[in-house]
Design a protein around this motif. Structure first.
Motif, short mmCIF file in Angstrom:
data_model
loop_
_atom_site.label_atom_id
_atom_site.label_comp_id
_atom_site.label_asym_id
_atom_site.label_seq_id
_atom_site.Cartn_x
_atom_site.Cartn_y
_atom_site.Cartn_z
N VAL A 183 3.37 37.51 -9.70
CA VAL A 183 3.88 36.13 -9.70
C VAL A 183 4.69 35.93 -10.97
N ARG A 184 5.46 34.85 -10.99
CA ARG A 184 6.22 34.47 -12.17
C ARG A 184 5.89 33.03 -12.53
N ARG A 185 6.12 32.69 -13.80
CA ARG A 185 5.91 31.31 -14.23
C ARG A 185 6.72 30.38 -13.34
N GLY A 186 6.07 29.29 -12.93
CA GLY A 186 6.73 28.34 -12.05
C GLY A 186 6.39 28.52 -10.59
N ASP A 187 5.82 29.68 -10.24
CA ASP A 187 5.41 29.91 -8.85
C ASP A 187 4.22 29.00 -8.49
N THR A 188 3.98 28.87 -7.19
CA THR A 188 2.86 28.07 -6.71
C THR A 188 1.70 28.97 -6.31
N LEU A 189 0.53 28.68 -6.85
CA LEU A 189 -0.69 29.39 -6.51
C LEU A 189 -1.51 28.52 -5.57
N LEU A 190 -2.02 29.12 -4.52
CA LEU A 190 -2.67 28.39 -3.43
C LEU A 190 -4.08 28.92 -3.20
N ASP A 191 -5.02 28.01 -2.95
CA ASP A 191 -6.35 28.45 -2.53
C ASP A 191 -7.15 27.28 -1.98
N SER A 192 -8.28 27.64 -1.38
CA SER A 192 -9.24 26.68 -0.84
C SER A 192 -10.40 26.57 -1.82
N SER A 193 -11.02 25.39 -1.89
CA SER A 193 -12.12 25.22 -2.82
C SER A 193 -13.01 24.05 -2.41
N SER A 194 -14.31 24.19 -2.76
CA SER A 194 -15.23 23.07 -2.58
C SER A 194 -15.35 22.24 -3.84
N HIS A 246 4.79 28.18 6.33
CA HIS A 246 5.92 27.36 5.89
C HIS A 246 6.38 27.70 4.47
N HIS A 247 5.48 28.29 3.68
CA HIS A 247 5.81 28.62 2.29
C HIS A 247 5.34 30.04 1.98
N PRO A 248 6.00 31.04 2.53
CA PRO A 248 5.57 32.42 2.27
C PRO A 248 5.72 32.82 0.80
N GLU A 249 6.44 32.03 0.02
CA GLU A 249 6.60 32.34 -1.40
C GLU A 249 5.37 31.95 -2.21
N TYR A 250 4.48 31.14 -1.64
CA TYR A 250 3.25 30.78 -2.34
C TYR A 250 2.35 32.02 -2.46
N HIS A 251 1.59 32.08 -3.54
CA HIS A 251 0.63 33.19 -3.71
C HIS A 251 -0.78 32.68 -3.45
N TRP A 252 -1.43 33.25 -2.44
CA TRP A 252 -2.79 32.88 -2.08
C TRP A 252 -3.75 33.64 -3.00
N MET A 253 -4.56 32.91 -3.76
CA MET A 253 -5.44 33.54 -4.74
C MET A 253 -6.64 34.26 -4.11
N ARG A 254 -7.04 33.87 -2.92
CA ARG A 254 -8.11 34.58 -2.19
C ARG A 254 -9.36 34.77 -3.06
#
Length: 340
Positions: free
Chosen positions: A47-58, A125-133
Motif C-alpha cells: 500500500v501507499r500513503r493515502g490509500d484506503t484500508l478496509l475491514d470489518s470490526s465489532s 466497487h473499489h478494487p483499489e481498497y486494501h482489505w486488512m483481513r
C-alpha cells in the motif's frame, strides 16, 4: 518519546497481582497488531500513503485501525457491527474514518455474515481498497513480537503459562509463537485459550449462552489465522462466569477491564491453583468502560469467585455452562459440526 498516541496506547503494562499471577494490561490491545501490519504493508509496497484500508470490526479493531491510519496517513473504511457504541462512532468520525454500521440484529452469526458480504460489495466497487483481513492474515501476528520481548525480559519463559482470549488468533497465538522461539527451554511456555460458548473456533457452536457471546474472544464464523496447534488447554466461559471474574478483578486488584479479561482472569486463577510451580500471565485486552453498565454495575449480583470451578471435559460433546475446561494438547482444528 512516542511519535504518535497510538504507540503509547498500544504499549501494555505488566502488573504483578499476586504470587505467580501477572496481568498483561492493554488500554486497547489491537493497536499493537494494526500499527505493525500497516507499517509492514507500507514497507513492502503493498500500500501507499493515502490509500484506503478496509475491514470489518465489532469495535476494538475499528479504533485500532483508525489510529494506525491516522499515524501513517492512510484512509480508513470500517464495516461495523451492531455493537459499535456511540462513543466509538464519535471517535471514528473525528479521526476521519468512514463507518458503515450494520442494522440491529440479535443473531451474531448473521451480523458477521452481513459484514463480510458488505466487504465484498465494497471491493467490487473499489478494487483499489486494501482489505486488512484481521481474521485471516498472519500479518497481524507481527506486532506482538515486541510485547513478547517485554514479557521475556520481565518474567522469562521458564514454567510460564499464558492465558487469554483466542479471538482471531493474533494475540495469544502470536505471543506463544514468539515466546516459544525465545531460546533454550522456551517451548515450556504453555498456552491456555479462552473461548465463549457458541464459538465455532474450537467446536462450541452447539452450546448457547443465554446471555451474550463475549465479543472479541470467539466467533460464529471460521477464522483463518487461528493456529489451533499452539494451544495446550481451552476454557469455555459463560457471560455470567466472566462477569464474576471482571468484578473480582476490580474488587480484589483494582484492575478495571472488560468482559474477556474477566474470563481470562477466571481461567488464570484456576491454572495457577492447578500448577503452583508455574507463573501464570493473563491478557487484559481493554479497559472496562464499554462494560460499566452491563457488567460492573451488576457487581452486587456477582457470585463469589472462590465457589466457581470448571467442569473438566475430554470431548467437545461434554461442554456445559457455565464453565468448561479441556486439555487441547496442541491438536489441529476440530472437524466442523454436522449441519442440523
Amino acid at each position: 518519546m512516542d511519535q504518535h498516541i497510538a504507540e503509547a496506547i498500544g504499549r501494555p503494562d505488566l502488573i504483578h497481582l499476586d504470587e505467580r499471577l501477572v496481568c498483561l494490561r492493554f488500554e486497547t490491545m489491537k493497536v499493537v497488531s494494526a500499527l505493525a501490519a500497516v507499517r509492514h504493508l507500507l514497507d513492502t509496497g503493498a500500500v501507499r500513503r493515502g490509500d484506503t484500508l478496509l475491514d470489518s470490526s465489532s469495535g476494538i479493531y475499528a479504533y485500532a485501525l483508525a489510529l494506525a491510519c491516522h499515524r501513517y496517513g492512510m484512509r480508513c473504511h470500517i464495516v461495523g457491527s451492531t455493537t459499535v457504541d456511540r462513543t466509538l462512532r464519535t471517535q471514528l468520525a473525528v479521526l476521519g474514518a468512514t463507518l458503515e454500521q450494520m442494522e440491529p440484529c440479535s443473531d451474531l452469526k448473521l451480523d458477521q455474515k452481513r459484514r463480510v458480504e458488505r466487504i465484498h460489495e465494497i471491493l467490487l466497487h473499489h478494487p483499489e481498497y486494501h482489505w486488512m483481513r484481521q481474521y485471516h492474515d498472519d500479518i497481524h501476528y507481527l506486532g506482538y513480537r515486541t510485547v513478547a520481548d517485554r514479557i521475556l525480559r520481565a518474567v522469562g519463559t521458564r514454567s510460564l503459562t499464558v492465558v487469554g482470549g483466542v479471538g482471531s488468533g493474533a494475540s495469544t497465538g502470536a505471543l506463544a509463537r514468539h515466546l516459544r522461539t525465545a531460546g533454550p527451554g522456551a517451548d515450556d511456555v504453555e498456552l491456555v485459550g479462552v473461548q465463549p460458548y457458541g464459538s465455532v473456533t474450537f467446536g462450541a457452536e452447539h452450546v448457547t449462552d443465554p446471555e451474550i457471546i463475549i465479543a472479541g474472544i470467539g466467533s460464529s464464523i471460521p477464522f483463518g489465522n487461528v493456529t489451533h496447534e499452539l494451544y495446550d488447554t481451552l476454557h469455555w466461559v459463560s457471560f455470567d462466569a466472566a462477569l464474576v471474574g471482571s468484578v473480582d478483578l476490580l474488587r480484589r486488584h483494582a484492575v478495571f477491564a472488560g468482559l474477556s479479561t474477566g474470563a481470562a482472569y477466571l481461567a488464570a486463577r484456576h491454572e495457577r491453583a492447578r500448577s503452583p510451580e508455574r507463573t501464570v500471565l493473563f491478557v487484559a485486552a481493554d479497559t472496562g468502560h464499554r462494560y460499566a453498565d452491563t457488567v460492573h454495575a451488576r457487581h452486587e449480583e456477582a457470585a463469589d469467585i472462590t465457589g466457581l470451578a470448571p467442569q473438566e471435559v475430554s470431548d467437545l460433546s461434554e461442554l456445559a455452562l457455565p464453565w468448561s475446561r479441556m486439555h487441547w494438547n496442541r491438536a489441529p482444528a476440530p472437524a466442523p459440526a454436522p449441519r442440523a
